[in-house]
Motif scaffolding. Structure first.
Motif, PDB file in Angstrom:
ATOM      1  N   ASP A 286       0.817  -1.306   0.072  1.00 48.22           N
ATOM      2  CA  ASP A 286       0.043  -0.064   0.008  1.00 48.22           C
ATOM      3  C   ASP A 286       0.958   1.219   0.100  1.00 48.22           C
ATOM      4  O   ASP A 286       1.959   1.471   0.744  1.00 48.22           O
ATOM      5  CB  ASP A 286      -1.019   0.052   1.193  1.00 48.22           C
ATOM      6  CG  ASP A 286      -1.845   1.070   1.171  1.00 48.22           C
ATOM      7  OD1 ASP A 286      -1.896   2.378   1.049  1.00 48.22           O
ATOM      8  OD2 ASP A 286      -3.243   0.515   0.990  1.00 48.22           O
ATOM      9  N   HIS A 297      -7.516  11.966  -0.407  1.00 46.27           N
ATOM     10  CA  HIS A 297      -8.368  10.869  -0.833  1.00 46.27           C
ATOM     11  C   HIS A 297      -9.064  10.538   0.649  1.00 46.27           C
ATOM     12  O   HIS A 297      -8.740  10.870   1.725  1.00 46.27           O
ATOM     13  CB  HIS A 297      -7.536   9.638  -1.211  1.00 46.27           C
ATOM     14  CG  HIS A 297      -6.639   9.210  -0.106  1.00 46.27           C
ATOM     15  ND1 HIS A 297      -5.418   9.644   0.043  1.00 46.27           N
ATOM     16  CD2 HIS A 297      -6.893   8.129   0.696  1.00 46.27           C
ATOM     17  CE1 HIS A 297      -4.876   9.094   1.307  1.00 46.27           C
ATOM     18  NE2 HIS A 297      -5.551   7.957   1.655  1.00 46.27           N
ATOM     19  N   ASP A 299     -10.410   6.975   2.882  1.00 48.55           N
ATOM     20  CA  ASP A 299     -10.090   5.621   3.027  1.00 48.55           C
ATOM     21  C   ASP A 299     -11.429   4.838   2.780  1.00 48.55           C
ATOM     22  O   ASP A 299     -12.525   5.043   3.057  1.00 48.55           O
ATOM     23  CB  ASP A 299      -9.562   5.304   4.396  1.00 48.55           C
ATOM     24  CG  ASP A 299      -8.159   5.629   4.133  1.00 48.55           C
ATOM     25  OD1 ASP A 299      -7.575   6.076   3.198  1.00 48.55           O
ATOM     26  OD2 ASP A 299      -7.466   4.948   5.353  1.00 48.55           O
ATOM     27  N   TYR A 302     -13.412   1.245  -1.006  1.00 55.18           N
ATOM     28  CA  TYR A 302     -13.770  -0.356  -1.636  1.00 55.18           C
ATOM     29  C   TYR A 302     -14.816  -0.999  -0.489  1.00 55.18           C
ATOM     30  O   TYR A 302     -14.831  -2.094  -1.008  1.00 55.18           O
ATOM     31  CB  TYR A 302     -12.469  -1.038  -1.912  1.00 55.18           C
ATOM     32  CG  TYR A 302     -11.580  -0.848  -0.709  1.00 55.18           C
ATOM     33  CD1 TYR A 302     -11.611  -1.618   0.371  1.00 55.18           C
ATOM     34  CD2 TYR A 302     -10.411   0.087  -0.935  1.00 55.18           C
ATOM     35  CE1 TYR A 302     -10.806  -1.395   1.432  1.00 55.18           C
ATOM     36  CE2 TYR A 302      -9.597   0.084   0.121  1.00 55.18           C
ATOM     37  CZ  TYR A 302      -9.717  -0.487   1.330  1.00 55.18           C
ATOM     38  OH  TYR A 302      -8.907  -0.301   2.280  1.00 55.18           O
ATOM     39  N   PHE A 354     -14.682   0.840  -6.943  1.00 56.63           N
ATOM     40  CA  PHE A 354     -13.230   0.977  -5.951  1.00 56.63           C
ATOM     41  C   PHE A 354     -13.058  -0.503  -5.660  1.00 56.63           C
ATOM     42  O   PHE A 354     -13.858  -1.251  -5.531  1.00 56.63           O
ATOM     43  CB  PHE A 354     -13.748   1.973  -4.791  1.00 56.63           C
ATOM     44  CG  PHE A 354     -14.077   3.248  -5.023  1.00 56.63           C
ATOM     45  CD1 PHE A 354     -12.827   4.238  -5.266  1.00 56.63           C
ATOM     46  CD2 PHE A 354     -15.247   3.660  -5.161  1.00 56.63           C
ATOM     47  CE1 PHE A 354     -13.392   5.483  -5.744  1.00 56.63           C
ATOM     48  CE2 PHE A 354     -15.733   4.961  -5.666  1.00 56.63           C
ATOM     49  CZ  PHE A 354     -14.714   5.857  -5.776  1.00 56.63           C
ATOM     50  N   GLU A 355     -11.695  -0.611  -5.570  1.00 56.56           N
ATOM     51  CA  GLU A 355     -11.329  -1.838  -5.304  1.00 56.56           C
ATOM     52  C   GLU A 355      -9.937  -2.043  -4.528  1.00 56.56           C
ATOM     53  O   GLU A 355      -9.138  -1.025  -4.635  1.00 56.56           O
ATOM     54  CB  GLU A 355     -11.027  -2.907  -6.654  1.00 56.56           C
ATOM     55  CG  GLU A 355     -10.054  -2.572  -7.625  1.00 56.56           C
ATOM     56  CD  GLU A 355     -10.170  -3.094  -8.778  1.00 56.56           C
ATOM     57  OE1 GLU A 355     -10.953  -3.952  -9.145  1.00 56.56           O
ATOM     58  OE2 GLU A 355      -9.047  -3.253  -9.599  1.00 56.56           O
ATOM     59  N   TYR A 356      -9.607  -3.107  -3.610  1.00 55.04           N
ATOM     60  CA  TYR A 356      -8.506  -3.354  -2.958  1.00 55.04           C
ATOM     61  C   TYR A 356      -8.314  -4.671  -3.072  1.00 55.04           C
ATOM     62  O   TYR A 356      -8.685  -5.551  -2.813  1.00 55.04           O
ATOM     63  CB  TYR A 356      -8.834  -3.073  -1.621  1.00 55.04           C
ATOM     64  CG  TYR A 356      -7.634  -3.721  -0.748  1.00 55.04           C
ATOM     65  CD1 TYR A 356      -6.479  -2.544  -0.485  1.00 55.04           C
ATOM     66  CD2 TYR A 356      -7.695  -4.695   0.225  1.00 55.04           C
ATOM     67  CE1 TYR A 356      -5.482  -2.796   0.349  1.00 55.04           C
ATOM     68  CE2 TYR A 356      -6.517  -4.869   0.788  1.00 55.04           C
ATOM     69  CZ  TYR A 356      -5.414  -4.105   1.216  1.00 55.04           C
ATOM     70  OH  TYR A 356      -4.490  -4.459   1.918  1.00 55.04           O
ATOM     71  N   LYS A 370     -14.276  -4.937  -3.360  1.00 55.18           N
ATOM     72  CA  LYS A 370     -14.876  -4.048  -4.336  1.00 55.18           C
ATOM     73  C   LYS A 370     -16.165  -3.631  -3.917  1.00 55.18           C
ATOM     74  O   LYS A 370     -16.981  -4.285  -3.308  1.00 55.18           O
ATOM     75  CB  LYS A 370     -14.833  -4.931  -5.648  1.00 55.18           C
ATOM     76  CG  LYS A 370     -15.037  -4.099  -7.070  1.00 55.18           C
ATOM     77  CD  LYS A 370     -14.980  -4.751  -8.220  1.00 55.18           C
ATOM     78  CE  LYS A 370     -14.868  -4.005  -9.464  1.00 55.18           C
ATOM     79  NZ  LYS A 370     -14.447  -4.573 -10.704  1.00 55.18           N
ATOM     80  N   ASN A 391     -11.116   8.333  -4.180  1.00 54.52           N
ATOM     81  CA  ASN A 391      -9.724   7.739  -3.785  1.00 54.52           C
ATOM     82  C   ASN A 391      -9.102   7.131  -5.440  1.00 54.52           C
ATOM     83  O   ASN A 391      -9.563   6.401  -6.022  1.00 54.52           O
ATOM     84  CB  ASN A 391      -9.783   6.518  -3.020  1.00 54.52           C
ATOM     85  CG  ASN A 391      -8.493   6.217  -2.535  1.00 54.52           C
ATOM     86  OD1 ASN A 391      -7.103   6.070  -3.593  1.00 54.52           O
ATOM     87  ND2 ASN A 391      -8.053   5.842  -1.239  1.00 54.52           N
ATOM     88  N   TYR A 393      -6.399   6.259  -6.316  1.00 56.13           N
ATOM     89  CA  TYR A 393      -5.432   5.124  -6.030  1.00 56.13           C
ATOM     90  C   TYR A 393      -6.056   3.715  -5.980  1.00 56.13           C
ATOM     91  O   TYR A 393      -5.855   2.754  -6.618  1.00 56.13           O
ATOM     92  CB  TYR A 393      -4.732   4.970  -4.809  1.00 56.13           C
ATOM     93  CG  TYR A 393      -3.947   6.445  -4.638  1.00 56.13           C
ATOM     94  CD1 TYR A 393      -2.479   6.454  -5.159  1.00 56.13           C
ATOM     95  CD2 TYR A 393      -4.318   7.586  -3.786  1.00 56.13           C
ATOM     96  CE1 TYR A 393      -1.761   7.631  -4.992  1.00 56.13           C
ATOM     97  CE2 TYR A 393      -3.354   8.583  -3.686  1.00 56.13           C
ATOM     98  CZ  TYR A 393      -2.301   8.671  -4.206  1.00 56.13           C
ATOM     99  OH  TYR A 393      -1.745   9.972  -4.085  1.00 56.13           O
ATOM    100  N   ASP A 394      -7.459   3.628  -5.363  1.00 57.36           N
ATOM    101  CA  ASP A 394      -8.145   2.539  -5.527  1.00 57.36           C
ATOM    102  C   ASP A 394      -9.403   2.528  -6.466  1.00 57.36           C
ATOM    103  O   ASP A 394     -10.434   1.782  -6.384  1.00 57.36           O
ATOM    104  CB  ASP A 394      -8.968   2.426  -4.010  1.00 57.36           C
ATOM    105  CG  ASP A 394      -7.807   2.102  -3.072  1.00 57.36           C
ATOM    106  OD1 ASP A 394      -6.628   1.740  -3.602  1.00 57.36           O
ATOM    107  OD2 ASP A 394      -8.021   2.286  -1.526  1.00 57.36           O
ATOM    108  N   ARG A 395      -9.470   3.509  -7.434  1.00 56.03           N
ATOM    109  CA  ARG A 395     -10.515   3.515  -8.461  1.00 56.03           C
ATOM    110  C   ARG A 395     -10.381   2.137  -9.073  1.00 56.03           C
ATOM    111  O   ARG A 395      -9.298   2.178  -9.722  1.00 56.03           O
ATOM    112  CB  ARG A 395     -10.504   4.683  -9.153  1.00 56.03           C
ATOM    113  CG  ARG A 395     -11.798   4.890 -10.114  1.00 56.03           C
ATOM    114  CD  ARG A 395     -12.090   6.027 -10.940  1.00 56.03           C
ATOM    115  NE  ARG A 395     -10.668   6.933 -11.366  1.00 56.03           N
ATOM    116  CZ  ARG A 395     -10.590   6.412 -12.699  1.00 56.03           C
ATOM    117  NH1 ARG A 395     -11.358   5.561 -13.419  1.00 56.03           N
ATOM    118  NH2 ARG A 395      -9.562   6.998 -13.386  1.00 56.03           N
TER     119      ARG A 395
END
Length: 477
Positions: A286, A297, A299, A302, A354-356, A370, A391, A393-395
């Motif tokens: 991360d 962003h 948090d 996702y 959004f996903e991680y 997601k 976010n 970064y997590d799109r």
């Protein structure tokens, strides 16, 4: 709402029926004006009303100490005032004797609504009979021990036209045609009828860099926050008002982070655990666990329901850089609403993925989280902003927009990104050990600049439902 001065409010009020299409979205302030009368004035008016009833009844039935409730006194009072004591059911005539603190009641049952209006107010609160009966708080329909509603499965089969409606300085009383009676205080109606639940005790302030740099930061000392109900209330008010607050003078330890956080609510467990620490030495996959800068962003984008509050507390830093960044997401949306209404509508109506993703490591399972959500949501009736989720970064991969609509979406997304990254939106400051920062993760974005050296950050998440409940209980919301 609180602290309203009734000295300028006319004592003449009326309660009439209008068609449902006359409903307004600004009723709460008029009802609160009614219920915030000074106690001394209320007592005086009640005494005057009692004396009037007794004097009138003395004329009608000759009983000097009659409280004015006998039939002869009511007939005499109606005659004196020019009222029809039997006509208030359907004709719209007065249902109660008028005093300076008592609204006049009239009915037009064909409209099936009640309206509360101050004499000089252009807006009013229009309440359908159906809503009033459904929200009866009598023992028959509401369990006051469990604070739960008792369903009325025959609601729509009932004759929902009141037999009689009475009003005094405190509220309404309705006798229904099936014999049931319901009482409502104006305070309860103001807080519960559409859209009264958005009448905040603490006014939300939208902000940018200039405002934050020109005013004292929203902060409460650790001692005041931990030991005083007023201190806790102030922390919660800051969160409602600005979307963040600081607790200063805390022990510069993880335990200090825990204490300041748990004063608000229990710590929320997540895939990162409960109370966590972050440093580049940990090597997690991360960007937060690196020396790199982080753009603004929120948090947990996702997750179906992101954390309500994120807590940050610098414990150690032997290098340079690492300034903290905050951006008011609601202010960014408000700016977009004014500058580019089309982009505003596009982002409001477009769910974004959004996903991680994380591989199994150090005994932790793999993750593939997601969630889909627009960048912001608003209340359909009031337009009040409810959530902000951003976010870059997590799109995830854009599988929610038709190909022909992609140019419009990317133009809108770029527009909000430019507003967020504008120097006018960004508030930079340096956190130091002993200052705990709590951020409303449903509103305010956070970030940091790049840094050198060893930097150890302690933090955690707090549940949205938990902290909002605490804010309501302490009348901060």
């Amino acid at each position: 709402m609180k602290g309203l001065n009734l000295s300028a409010i006319s004592s003449s009020m009326r309660l009439v029926l209008l068609k449902p299409t006359y409903a307004t979205s600004r009723p709460a302030r008029f009802l609160h004006q009614l219920i915030q009368q000074q106690q001394q004035q209320q007592l005086q008016l009640q005494q005057q009303h009692f004396q009037q009833k007794r004097a009138t009844c003395g004329l009608a039935c000759g009983t000097a100490m009659c409280p004015g409730k006998c039939k002869s006194s009511r007939r005499q009072l109606d005659k004196t005032k020019g009222l029809n004591s039997a006509g208030h059911k359907h004709t719209g005539s007065l249902a109660v004797a008028q005093t300076p603190a008592t609204p006049v009641v009239s009915q037009r049952d064909e409209d099936q609504v009640l309206e509360v209006r101050l004499a000089q107010a252009e807006d009013a609160l229009v309440i359908p009979y159906m809503w009033l009966r459904d929200h009866c708080r009598s023992e028959r329909y509401f369990n006051h021990t469990t604070q739960q509603k008792i369903p009325d499965l025959e609601l729509l089969e009932r004759d929902l036209t009141p037999q009689a409606v009475r009003a005094d300085s405190k509220g309404l009383s309705i006798k229904w045609r099936d014999g049931h009676e319901t009482d409502y205080t104006y305070d309860w109606l103001a807080n519960n009828f559409y859209p009264g639940q958005f009448a905040r005790r603490t006014k939300r302030i939208l902000w940018g860099r200039k405002k934050m740099e020109s005013e004292p930061l929203p902060a409460v000392t650790f001692e005041h926050h931990m030991t005083s109900e007023d201190g806790l209330r102030q922390s919660l008010r800051n969160l409602v008002k600005y979307g963040f607050t600081m607790v200063t003078g805390a022990p510069p330890t993880a335990e200090g982070t825990r204490q300041a956080s748990e004063r608000i609510s229990p710590i929320q467990e997540s895939m990162y655990g409960g109370l966590w620490t972050v440093s580049p030495a940990m090597g997690n996959n991360d960007t937060a666990y690196t020396h790199e800068s982080l753009g603004a962003h929120t948090d947990n984008t996702y997750l179906t329901s992101p954390a309500g509050i994120e807590v940050f507390h610098i414990l150690e830093h032997d290098g340079t850089g690492g300034e903290s960044l905050l951006v008011d997401g609601f202010n960014a949306v408000d700016t977009l609403r004014r500058d580019d209404p089309k982009a505003f509508q596009t982002l409001r109506d477009t769910p974004i993925p959004f996903e991680y993703m994380a591989t199994a490591a150090d005994g932790k399972p793999p993750y593939l989280m997601k969630a889909y959500s627009p960048i912001f949501t608003e209340h359909a009736g009031t337009g009040e902003l409810l959530t902000f989720r951003f976010n870059a970064y997590d799109r995830g991969t854009m599988d929610t927009v038709k190909p022909q609509d992609l140019p419009q979406f990317y133009a809108a997304y770029q527009k909000i990104s430019q507003v967020i990254s504008s120097p006018a939106s960004q508030f930079w400051f340096q956190l130091s050990p002993g200052t705990v920062l709590l951020v409303d993760n449903w509103r305010v974005m956070h970030g940091r600049s790049a840094f050198t050296g060893f930097r150890l950050l302690s933090g955690c998440y707090l549940s949205r439902d938990e902290w909002i409940s605490q804010a309501r209980m302490l009348e901060a919301l």
